[in-house]
Each structure stands twice: as structure tokens, then as C-alpha cells.
Design an enzyme around this catalytic site. Structure first.
Site, PDB file in Angstrom:
ATOM      1  N   SER A  23      87.343 106.079  51.072  1.00 62.60           N
ATOM      2  CA  SER A  23      87.338 105.033  52.085  1.00 62.60           C
ATOM      3  C   SER A  23      86.194 105.195  53.081  1.00 62.60           C
ATOM      4  O   SER A  23      85.948 106.287  53.603  1.00 62.60           O
ATOM      5  CB  SER A  23      88.670 105.018  52.834  1.00 62.60           C
ATOM      6  OG  SER A  23      88.639 104.057  53.875  1.00 62.60           O
ATOM      7  N   LYS A  75      99.731  97.673  50.356  1.00 60.16           N
ATOM      8  CA  LYS A  75      99.656  96.428  51.125  1.00 60.16           C
ATOM      9  C   LYS A  75     100.946  95.611  51.069  1.00 60.16           C
ATOM     10  O   LYS A  75     101.354  95.018  52.074  1.00 60.16           O
ATOM     11  CB  LYS A  75      98.469  95.592  50.656  1.00 60.16           C
ATOM     12  CG  LYS A  75      97.122  96.259  50.927  1.00 60.16           C
ATOM     13  CD  LYS A  75      95.963  95.383  50.484  1.00 60.16           C
ATOM     14  CE  LYS A  75      94.632  96.037  50.765  1.00 60.16           C
ATOM     15  NZ  LYS A  75      93.485  95.172  50.409  1.00 60.16           N
ATOM     16  N   GLY A 138      91.325  88.719  38.275  1.00 57.99           N
ATOM     17  CA  GLY A 138      92.382  89.637  38.668  1.00 57.99           C
ATOM     18  C   GLY A 138      93.452  88.939  39.486  1.00 57.99           C
ATOM     19  O   GLY A 138      93.176  87.940  40.160  1.00 57.99           O
ATOM     20  N   GLY A 140      96.044  90.698  41.568  1.00 58.59           N
ATOM     21  CA  GLY A 140      96.797  91.575  42.458  1.00 58.59           C
ATOM     22  C   GLY A 140      96.775  91.117  43.903  1.00 58.59           C
ATOM     23  O   GLY A 140      96.503  89.953  44.224  1.00 58.59           O
ATOM     24  N   GLY A 141      97.039  92.080  44.826  1.00 59.42           N
ATOM     25  CA  GLY A 141      97.121  91.753  46.239  1.00 59.42           C
ATOM     26  C   GLY A 141      95.831  91.213  46.815  1.00 59.42           C
ATOM     27  O   GLY A 141      95.844  90.309  47.664  1.00 59.42           O
ATOM     28  N   ARG A 163      95.424  89.004  32.957  1.00 58.76           N
ATOM     29  CA  ARG A 163      95.919  89.477  31.660  1.00 58.76           C
ATOM     30  C   ARG A 163      97.426  89.253  31.532  1.00 58.76           C
ATOM     31  O   ARG A 163      97.932  89.084  30.438  1.00 58.76           O
ATOM     32  CB  ARG A 163      95.577  90.959  31.477  1.00 58.76           C
ATOM     33  CG  ARG A 163      94.090  91.207  31.263  1.00 58.76           C
ATOM     34  CD  ARG A 163      93.793  92.673  30.954  1.00 58.76           C
ATOM     35  NE  ARG A 163      92.413  92.846  30.544  1.00 58.76           N
ATOM     36  CZ  ARG A 163      91.397  93.011  31.381  1.00 58.76           C
ATOM     37  NH1 ARG A 163      91.627  93.019  32.684  1.00 58.76           N
ATOM     38  NH2 ARG A 163      90.163  93.164  30.930  1.00 58.76           N
ATOM     39  N   TYR A 233      82.856  98.095  45.467  1.00 57.90           N
ATOM     40  CA  TYR A 233      81.508  98.375  45.952  1.00 57.90           C
ATOM     41  C   TYR A 233      80.973  99.743  45.533  1.00 57.90           C
ATOM     42  O   TYR A 233      79.874 100.131  45.936  1.00 57.90           O
ATOM     43  CB  TYR A 233      81.446  98.245  47.482  1.00 57.90           C
ATOM     44  CG  TYR A 233      82.445  99.090  48.241  1.00 57.90           C
ATOM     45  CD1 TYR A 233      82.202 100.436  48.506  1.00 57.90           C
ATOM     46  CD2 TYR A 233      83.627  98.538  48.715  1.00 57.90           C
ATOM     47  CE1 TYR A 233      83.099 101.205  49.200  1.00 57.90           C
ATOM     48  CE2 TYR A 233      84.536  99.300  49.417  1.00 57.90           C
ATOM     49  CZ  TYR A 233      84.267 100.641  49.663  1.00 57.90           C
ATOM     50  OH  TYR A 233      85.168 101.407  50.358  1.00 57.90           O
TER      51      TYR A 233
END
Length: 291
Positions: A23, A75, A138, A140-141, A163, A233
Site C-alpha cells: 500500500s 470493503k 471485473g 468485484g467491489g 466470468r 498500478y
């Protein structure tokens, strides 16, 4: 470590998730607090889903907390543990920012989602104005934040390539609540939808888009003037981003999204501190470049 005899900061904030070692949030927040003259520590805690409830209880009962940055896989779990959530976090059911108010042990926790502002502001800075349709990779969250970010920019629809459509079905509810038409599409069709997209947001983890990148590279006639925001990134550029740029498109690193959402977090943690968002963005950019 603080030098011997140096009093510990009275205020504290942190980023939580697992794994957390990668992070950049401690670097970004520390730079912002120095620029603002705020005496607040900001650390990283490796917290998994099993330990989340205990950690949140410790935040409630320990003096000095101002806020938490929340990353994967916490999250959705944090959204269930805060006292209240603001929009759009309440709609998304996904919280990436927690503001702590009041004195321990009766502190109040409010959930926010600054990822939405991060997506929208990073795309705006890259020249995107009002996309009619967006493509999201994708489900997800972070995909929920991408849907909300596109809605904030005025997009009328979004195609989400997944998927497992059943696992992403809640995005349909999110789209309906935000006034943007969301369609779940099979991953096998990702190439054809990406080729014609004005805006693509990849919410895939690192290297998960490499096969798609190879597919696009194999199409010697593929050219684009679209914009790709890749939230992963590290490494940068990703294979997908590098291929997109070679095809003529504009690429936006996930680091830009991280920077924009971090500016929003600092504003929420310290609302009484006069802040210049553009200046804070520059300070954070400088901190990243020095690493």
C-alpha cells in the site's frame, strides 16, 4: 520510530487490508499531513476478514482515531460494521473510508466510498467528459465504484465483463439505484466490447488482464482513441495498458485513482482544516515520485 523523548501524535489514522505491504497510502497521507501541519500518525495494519470485527472494536474504544482507509478484502465487511454510510457507499454496500467521530469508547463510525470520486476525477483529468457508454472489466467491489464513477460522469450505460455473472448480479441493483443501465456480459466477449469502447475501466488484479492484452495484440488492425483506466498500478504499465497505448489509446494508471481518492479521504478525516485539493494532489504526486 519516533526519536527518544518525542511525544507520540495525539491523532491516528491507518489503512487496513490483507495483504497490505504494497500500500502507498501511508506515504500519501503522511505527505498530506506534513503539508497541512497536522500531527497525525498513519500506519498500515494487515487485517484479514477473520480479524476485522475485533479491529473495528479496538478503533471504537481507543482515543485519537480520525479515520481508516480500507482496501481488499475488507470493503464489504466494513460496510456492515459502521454505524451509518453516506451515499454512494450505502448504495454500493462497499466502504473504502471510515470517519471516526466522537470520544472513545462511544465513537461513531461513518462509512464513505472515495473510490467513486477517484474513478471520476482520474478520468476527468485524462480528458474524459461525458461518456455515453463504458466498459468495466471485473465484477468485484471496485467494479461497483466504477459503475458509480461512470454514473457521476453522466454515462447512460455500462457493460460489465465477468466470468461469473451470478457473483456480480448486485451490480444490476447498483446501476438501477444510480440511474445507469448495467449489463452483465460473458468474459468470452471481452475482446469485442473493449475494441469499440470509448472508456474502459479494468478492476482486475495484477496480470489478470494479460490474456486479453495478448488477444488485442494479435489483432494487427486494432486501433483505438478510447481511454483505459487500469486500477492495478503495480507493475505499471500493465500488459493491457501498454497494448492499449500502442494502439493509440489514452491510459490512466490506477495510481491516479488512488491519489484522487486519497485527497478525498484527507478532506473527510480533517474537515476543519483548510485544504487546497490541487495542492494536496501535487504534494502526494511528489511523494510517490521520490520513492
Amino acid at each position: 520510530m519516533l526519536p527518544a523523548g518525542t511525544p507520540a501524535p495525539a491523532l491516528r489514522a491507518a489503512v487496513i487490508g490483507s495483504p497490505i505491504g504494497h500500500s502507498k497510502s501511508p506515504l500519501l497521507h503522511a505527505a498530506a499531513y506534513r503539508a497541512l501541519g497536522i500531527d497525525c500518525s498513519y500506519t498500515a495494519f494487515d487485517v484479514d476478514e477473520a480479524g476485522l470485527q475485533e479491529f473495528i472494536m479496538a478503533v471504537r474504544t481507543t482515543p485519537g482515531w480520525r479515520g481508516l482507509s480500507v482496501t481488499m478484502p475488507l470493503k464489504a465487511g466494513v460496510a456492515r460494521l459502521v454505524d451509518t454510510s453516506t451515499e454512494p457507499a450505502a448504495i454500493l454496500g462497499v466502504v473504502n473510508t471510515v470517519v471516526v467521530a466522537g470520544d472513545a469508547p462511544g465513537a461513531t463510525l461513518t462509512g464513505h466510498n472515495t473510490d467513486v470520486a477517484g474513478v471520476a476525477n482520474a478520468l476527468t483529468a485524462a480528458g474524459v467528459r461525458t461518456p455515453g457508454h463504458g466498459v468495466i472489466l471485473g465484477g468485484g467491489g471496485t467494479a461497483a465504484a466504477a459503475v458509480a464513477g461512470l454514473a457521476r460522469l453522466g454515462a447512460s450505460s455500462a457493460g460489465v465483463l465477468v466470468r461469473r455473472p451470478d457473483a456480480a448480479a448486485d451490480l444490476l441493483r447498483v446501476g438501477s439505484a444510480l440511474g445507469i443501465d448495467v449489463v452483465l456480459l460473458p468474459w468470452a466477449e471481452a475482446g469485442q466490447h473493449v475494441r469499440t469502447a470509448e472508456v474502459v475501466i479494468s478492476t482486475l488484479p495484477p496480470h489478470a488482464g494479460d490474456a486479453l492484452a495478448l488477444e488485442l495484440e494479435s489483432d494487427s488492425g486494432f486501433r483505438t482513441r478510447g481511454t483505459l483506466l487500469d486500477v492495478a498500478y503495480d507493475p505499471w504499465p500493465s500488459a493491457l495498458a501498454a497494448g492499449w497505448q500502442r494502439a493509440g489509446g489514452t491510459i490512466v494508471p490506477g495510481l491516479d485513482m488512488l491519489l484522487h481518492q486519497a485527497v478525498e479521504q484527507v478532506r473527510l478525516f480533517f474537515p476543519d482544516s483548510a485544504q487546497d485539493s490541487a495542492a494536496l494532489l501535487d504534494v502526494m504526486c511528489d511523494a510517490v515520485r521520490m520513492t
